[in-house]
Design a protein around this motif. Structure first.
Motif, short mmCIF file in Angstrom:
data_model
loop_
_atom_site.label_atom_id
_atom_site.label_comp_id
_atom_site.label_asym_id
_atom_site.label_seq_id
_atom_site.Cartn_x
_atom_site.Cartn_y
_atom_site.Cartn_z
N ARG A 74 -21.59 27.91 9.02
CA ARG A 74 -22.45 26.75 9.22
C ARG A 74 -23.28 26.50 7.97
O ARG A 74 -23.84 27.44 7.38
CB ARG A 74 -23.38 26.95 10.43
N THR A 75 -23.37 25.24 7.57
CA THR A 75 -24.17 24.88 6.40
C THR A 75 -25.56 24.44 6.85
O THR A 75 -25.79 24.10 8.01
CB THR A 75 -23.52 23.74 5.61
N HIS A 76 -26.49 24.42 5.89
CA HIS A 76 -27.83 23.89 6.16
C HIS A 76 -27.74 22.46 6.66
O HIS A 76 -28.36 22.08 7.65
CB HIS A 76 -28.69 23.94 4.90
N ALA A 77 -26.96 21.64 5.97
CA ALA A 77 -26.91 20.20 6.26
C ALA A 77 -26.33 19.92 7.64
O ALA A 77 -26.89 19.13 8.41
CB ALA A 77 -26.09 19.47 5.19
N ASP A 78 -25.20 20.56 7.96
CA ASP A 78 -24.56 20.22 9.23
C ASP A 78 -25.36 20.76 10.41
O ASP A 78 -25.54 20.07 11.42
CB ASP A 78 -23.11 20.71 9.26
N TYR A 79 -25.89 21.97 10.29
CA TYR A 79 -26.57 22.57 11.43
C TYR A 79 -27.93 21.92 11.67
O TYR A 79 -28.34 21.72 12.82
CB TYR A 79 -26.72 24.07 11.20
N LEU A 80 -28.62 21.59 10.61
CA LEU A 80 -29.92 20.96 10.79
C LEU A 80 -29.80 19.55 11.32
O LEU A 80 -30.71 19.07 12.01
CB LEU A 80 -30.71 20.99 9.47
N TYR A 81 -28.68 18.88 11.06
CA TYR A 81 -28.47 17.60 11.73
C TYR A 81 -28.40 17.80 13.24
O TYR A 81 -29.00 17.05 14.01
CB TYR A 81 -27.20 16.91 11.24
N SER A 82 -27.68 18.84 13.67
CA SER A 82 -27.57 19.08 15.11
C SER A 82 -28.92 19.44 15.71
O SER A 82 -29.22 19.06 16.85
CB SER A 82 -26.55 20.20 15.39
N VAL A 83 -29.76 20.13 14.94
CA VAL A 83 -31.11 20.47 15.42
C VAL A 83 -31.95 19.21 15.57
O VAL A 83 -32.61 18.99 16.60
CB VAL A 83 -31.79 21.47 14.46
N ARG A 84 -31.96 18.38 14.54
CA ARG A 84 -32.76 17.15 14.59
C ARG A 84 -32.31 16.24 15.74
O ARG A 84 -33.13 15.69 16.48
CB ARG A 84 -32.67 16.39 13.27
N ARG A 85 -31.00 16.11 15.89
CA ARG A 85 -30.49 15.23 16.94
C ARG A 85 -30.76 15.81 18.33
O ARG A 85 -31.10 15.07 19.26
CB ARG A 85 -28.99 14.99 16.73
N SER A 86 -30.67 17.12 18.47
CA SER A 86 -31.01 17.76 19.74
C SER A 86 -32.46 17.50 20.10
O SER A 86 -32.79 17.22 21.26
CB SER A 86 -30.75 19.27 19.67
N ASN A 87 -33.34 17.59 19.13
CA ASN A 87 -34.76 17.30 19.39
C ASN A 87 -34.96 15.89 19.90
O ASN A 87 -35.74 15.64 20.83
CB ASN A 87 -35.58 17.51 18.12
N GLU A 88 -34.25 14.94 19.30
CA GLU A 88 -34.38 13.55 19.73
C GLU A 88 -33.92 13.37 21.17
O GLU A 88 -34.57 12.71 21.98
CB GLU A 88 -33.58 12.64 18.79
#
Length: 525
Positions: free
Chosen positions: A196-210
């Motif tokens: 997992r990369t920083h970019a791909d995983y943190l997108y999933s984190v941000r979107r999950s928060n939303e």
């Protein structure tokens, strides 16, 4: 190439549309610790201690420098086997600051799993407790190190302060660099490594928060093992820290241990697997001894939640239920808080991102337009390969990930999970490889042949049944004997057979293969 990248055209789209950003994991901590509005807030707590964002950042800086002094730096792979406690968060963020590559082991893993994981990853170090009541993690780490040449350091997670050094500048990771290696559910004996990369995983984190409504008032209670994808990012530990909320770590998921912590820290959200959801629901229905009024959301994932249980969770716990369906390889689906009640209790949600692409295929790979099919997916946070290209058959020729799940869609567009198309057993959210258990059973002198299948179970979803043809029909092996042998071989407790059935022969298909379907059907008859 150790990892297959996203196709150039998709990468360009994700960057141009801001799906992937320049954010890296260390930013989650540094952004809050330097903000006066958050620096003094509690970032993480367990039953023993609590740290503010500023305190956590300071400790992470000292530990990262200590790691660097020991040669743990960019691309160094480090296996974490830390039970739920503040030390897990400290070690994880310190490795990220040092630009090392954490590997998320689980406390329940034993020799059989850890040797394979450490060897496949080329792990240089293992961080685990030197001592814990009930299990000797240090002895396990020493056993693994003796078999894996790359492992040269064993670090005690309870003595991290002994490694501290004056903070240094480690440089900044590239957002598209690998951030960690996670473990697959394990459709083969050794869990596959998920890059997992920083970019791909943190997108999933941000979107999950939303989708999940996580903000700085969220207090996320972690009762599942920290290294699991579900409590890590859906929205989990990283979601709470990204929003400036609080992470509370419980060392046991049992109500007797977790509920006092929930009450004391006023937790607002928790993620459970169905067996735990049943235990919490039944305990509450029998009269809860603790104040659970702060809890607003209970997420249930890891395995399909039975409809009858899903209907009871909200009323029993006084919460809103959110079903979660996803995988460490990527795709995450949620029911939404505004969904019709029947959708919430009978479906497993819909993809969280408009960038997620889904398709259903039959056993030959042809598209299915009506009725259940095998789910395949691609998107900005779904991997394109496993580490070192392991298990290429898990990916379609065009790079889509083959989940192995059989699903269909509700009229409203939510997924309904109907089962799996493989012989992987989903025992309460923990995945069991039938092949691995069979291999160890066949090593037992009292076993001539063995087949392991799933049996439906109201509590765990599935249990494990081992069909055995004994070497001596007059002295068939007992369940306790086989479980003890497999435990001694280093298998995790959840992989041990729940039942054993003795047969003289196995049923066969028309082409002379053992019919696993017939064995499963015999259990349901």
């Amino acid at each position: 190439m150790r990892v297959t990248p996203w196709p150039p055209e998709l990468r360009a789209q994700y960057l141009a549309d801001g799906v992937w950003t320049d954010q890296v994991f260390d930013d989650l901590l540094t952004a809050r610790s330097t903000d006066p509005a958050f620096a003094g807030r509690i970032a993480v707590a367990d039953a023993e201690r609590a740290l503010t964002y500023a305190e956590l950042d300071e400790r992470v800086g000292a530990l990262a420098a200590g790691f660097a002094a020991r040669g743990i730096g960019p691309d160094t792979r480090v296996l974490l086997q830390i039970p739920n406690c503040v030390a897990f968060i400290e070690a994880l963020f310190a490795l990220w600051r040092a630009r090392a590559l954490p590997i998320f082991g689980l406390p329940a893993h034993r020799e059989s799993e850890l040797v394979g994981i450490a060897r496949a990853a080329g792990a240089a170090a293992i961080i685990s407790p030197a001592a814990r009541p009930g299990f000797d993690y240090r002895a396990l780490a020493e056993t693994v190190a003796a078999q894996v040449d790359s492992v040269t350091q064993l670090i005690d997670c309870d003595g991290l302060e002994d490694l501290w050094a004056p903070p240094i500048d480690h440089g900044r990771a590239d957002p598209e660099d690998l951030g960690f290696l996670q473990l697959s559910g394990g459709s083969t004996g050794t869990p596959k490594l998920i890059p997992r990369t920083h970019a791909d995983y943190l997108y999933s984190v941000r979107r999950s928060n939303e989708v999940c409504g996580v903000d700085d008032a969220t207090v996320y209670l972690v009762v599942l093992p920290c290294g699991h994808n579900f409590p890590m990012s859906s929205p989990g530990i990283l979601g709470a820290l990204h929003a400036g909320g609080t992470v509370v770590l419980a060392d046991s998921p049992a109500p007797s241990a977790a509920w006092p912590l929930l009450e004391a820290r006023r937790a607002t959200m928790v993620g459970l697997v169905p067996p735990l959801a049943r235990l919490w629901t039944e305990t509450a229905e029998n009269g809860a001894a603790h104040d659970l009024s702060s809890l607003r959301t209970v997420q249930v994932g890891g395995a399909r939640c039975p409809d009858e249980l899903a209907r009871r969770i909200g009323p029993a716990l006084g919460v809103e239920l959110q079903q979660v369906f996803g995988m460490a390889e990527g795709l995450v689906c949620y029911t939404r808080f505004g969904d019709d009640e029947d959708e919430v209790v009978t479906t497993q949600g819909r993809p969280m991102s408009t960038w997620d692409q889904l398709r259903l295929v039959d056993e030959d790979g042809a598209l299915v337009t009506d009725g259940p099919g095998f789910l395949e997916t691609q998107g900005p946070y779904t991997i394109r390969s496993y580490w070192d290209g392991v298990s290429p058959s898990s990916f379609a020729p065009d790079g889509w990930y083959r989940t192995g799940d059989v699903v269909e869609f509700s009229p409203a567009g939510n997924l309904i999970v109907r089962g799996r198309g493989t012989d992987r057993i989903n025992r309460g959210g923990e995945k069991v490889s039938a092949e691995q258990v069979e291999e160890h059973l066949l090593a037992h002198p009292a076993v001539r042949d063995a087949i392991v299948v799933a049996v439906a179970d109201q509590y765990l979803g599935e249990r494990t049944c081992a069909y055995v043809i004994p070497a001596d029909p007059e002295a068939p092996p007992k369940l306790a004997e086989l479980r003890s042998s497999l435990r001694g071989a280093g298998l995790a407790e959840w992989k041990l057979p729940d039942t054993v059935k003795i047969l003289e022969t196995f049923p066969e298909t028309g082409v002379g293969k053992v019919s696993r379907r017939a064995l499963r059907e015999a259990l349901s008859g």
